[in-house]
Design an enzyme around this catalytic site. Structure first.
Site, PDB file in Angstrom:
ATOM      1  N   TYR A 174     -11.049  11.401  -0.276  1.00  0.00           N
ATOM      2  CA  TYR A 174     -11.022  10.351  -1.281  1.00  0.00           C
ATOM      3  C   TYR A 174     -11.553  10.851  -2.628  1.00  0.00           C
ATOM      4  O   TYR A 174     -12.401  10.217  -3.234  1.00  0.00           O
ATOM      5  CB  TYR A 174     -11.863   9.164  -0.825  1.00  0.00           C
TER       6      TYR A 174
ATOM      7  N   GLU B  49      -4.525   7.050  12.844  1.00  0.00           N
ATOM      8  CA  GLU B  49      -4.585   7.513  11.458  1.00  0.00           C
ATOM      9  C   GLU B  49      -5.926   8.229  11.227  1.00  0.00           C
ATOM     10  O   GLU B  49      -6.839   7.682  10.618  1.00  0.00           O
ATOM     11  CB  GLU B  49      -4.433   6.327  10.516  1.00  0.00           C
ATOM     12  N   PRO B  50      -6.029   9.456  11.708  1.00  0.00           N
ATOM     13  CA  PRO B  50      -7.320  10.176  11.660  1.00  0.00           C
ATOM     14  C   PRO B  50      -7.511  11.038  10.429  1.00  0.00           C
ATOM     15  O   PRO B  50      -8.297  11.983  10.447  1.00  0.00           O
ATOM     16  CB  PRO B  50      -7.242  11.047  12.913  1.00  0.00           C
TER      17      PRO B  50
ATOM     18  N   ARG C 215      -9.032  11.088   7.433  1.00  0.00           N
ATOM     19  CA  ARG C 215     -10.334  11.442   6.871  1.00  0.00           C
ATOM     20  C   ARG C 215     -11.075  12.429   7.755  1.00  0.00           C
ATOM     21  O   ARG C 215     -11.680  13.392   7.267  1.00  0.00           O
ATOM     22  CB  ARG C 215     -11.181  10.188   6.678  1.00  0.00           C
TER      23      ARG C 215
ATOM     24  N   TYR D 128     -18.507   2.114  -3.876  1.00  0.00           N
ATOM     25  CA  TYR D 128     -19.115   1.413  -2.748  1.00  0.00           C
ATOM     26  C   TYR D 128     -20.332   2.145  -2.184  1.00  0.00           C
ATOM     27  O   TYR D 128     -20.604   2.102  -0.994  1.00  0.00           O
ATOM     28  CB  TYR D 128     -18.107   1.101  -1.643  1.00  0.00           C
TER      29      TYR D 128
ATOM     30  N   CYS E 272     -19.697   6.872 -20.034  1.00  0.00           N
ATOM     31  CA  CYS E 272     -20.650   5.867 -20.538  1.00  0.00           C
ATOM     32  C   CYS E 272     -20.624   4.609 -19.666  1.00  0.00           C
ATOM     33  O   CYS E 272     -20.202   3.530 -20.112  1.00  0.00           O
ATOM     34  CB  CYS E 272     -20.340   5.528 -21.990  1.00  0.00           C
ATOM     35  N   GLU E 273     -21.042   4.746 -18.430  1.00  0.00           N
ATOM     36  CA  GLU E 273     -21.132   3.632 -17.488  1.00  0.00           C
ATOM     37  C   GLU E 273     -22.393   3.804 -16.652  1.00  0.00           C
ATOM     38  O   GLU E 273     -22.710   4.917 -16.228  1.00  0.00           O
ATOM     39  CB  GLU E 273     -19.916   3.604 -16.546  1.00  0.00           C
TER      40      GLU E 273
END
Length: 205
Positions: free
Chosen positions: A159, A59-60, A62, A102, A130-131
């Site tokens: 992503y 599953e390459p 990315r 992350y 506003c975070e």
């Protein structure tokens, strides 16, 4: 995994496929690092997989598409709180959540190269949501851009849109395809507030 398959087959189960997943990265920091390719990964396990008559699945994704897209933004302001400098853009964690989710690194540059004598400062690149987690990059060395300047966040192919949301009523942006000859075609319309309101049509008040 092959030894595990041997044990399963010994118990009478027919195993035909081995999926070793992904994990292949890209040069997110744009340092010229040479990383393994899907072929390199296959070459390391080919003979072992063939010896068990298995069909190999990898599953390459990315490594193939992450660096094919970028997230283009407009600078809405430059400010400081006395201890940190901020470049505020119209993009946000709603469109590209990897950095805030992350602490992933995304390479950031101004769309137009600044004058050679431009002073460089350290900035956090932040959005309008506003975070406190609404940032695309922290501690980036960049020349101070003018309001309205373009700012690009690289490597948004894997992503970005797939994880985008309408949080804080940030509508998802349009997407464009750029041909090798430089021609541009829209491949996804930008969402509007009217698109969002369609989810509530026909509901009782």
């Amino acid at each position: 995994m092959v030894k595990f398959i041997d044990e399963i087959r010994a118990q009478g189960f027919d195993i035909s496929y081995l999926n070793i997943g992904g994990g292949l990265g890209i040069d997110y920091y744009h340092t010229g690092t040479v990383l393994p390719t899907p072929r390199d990964l296959i070459d390391t396990v080919r003979e072992l997989v063939k010896s068990r008559n298995l069909n190999l699945i990898i599953e390459p994704g990315r490594s193939l598409i992450a660096n094919t897209c970028c997230f283009v933004n407009r600078v809405t302001g430059v400010k400081t709180n006395g201890t940190k400098n901020f470049i505020v853009i119209d993009g946000s964690m709603a469109e590209l959540i990897r950095p805030s989710l992350y602490d992933a690194y995304q390479h950031i540059e101004l769309v137009s190269p600044p004058p050679s004598d431009s002073a460089v400062s350290t900035f956090d690149v932040v959005g309008p949501v506003c975070e406190s987690a609404d940032f695309l990059g922290k501690n980036r060395e960049l020349p101070a851009p003018a309001r309205g300047s373009g700012l690009v966040v690289h490597d948004a192919g894997a992503y970005c849109m797939s994880m985008a949301s309408t949080y804080n009523l940030k509508m998802r942006p349009p997407e464009y395809w750029v041909e090798e000859d430089g021609s541009v075609a829209k491949i996804r319309h930008g969402e509007t507030f009217e698109d969002h309101m369609k989810f509530f049509e026909g509901l009782s008040t």
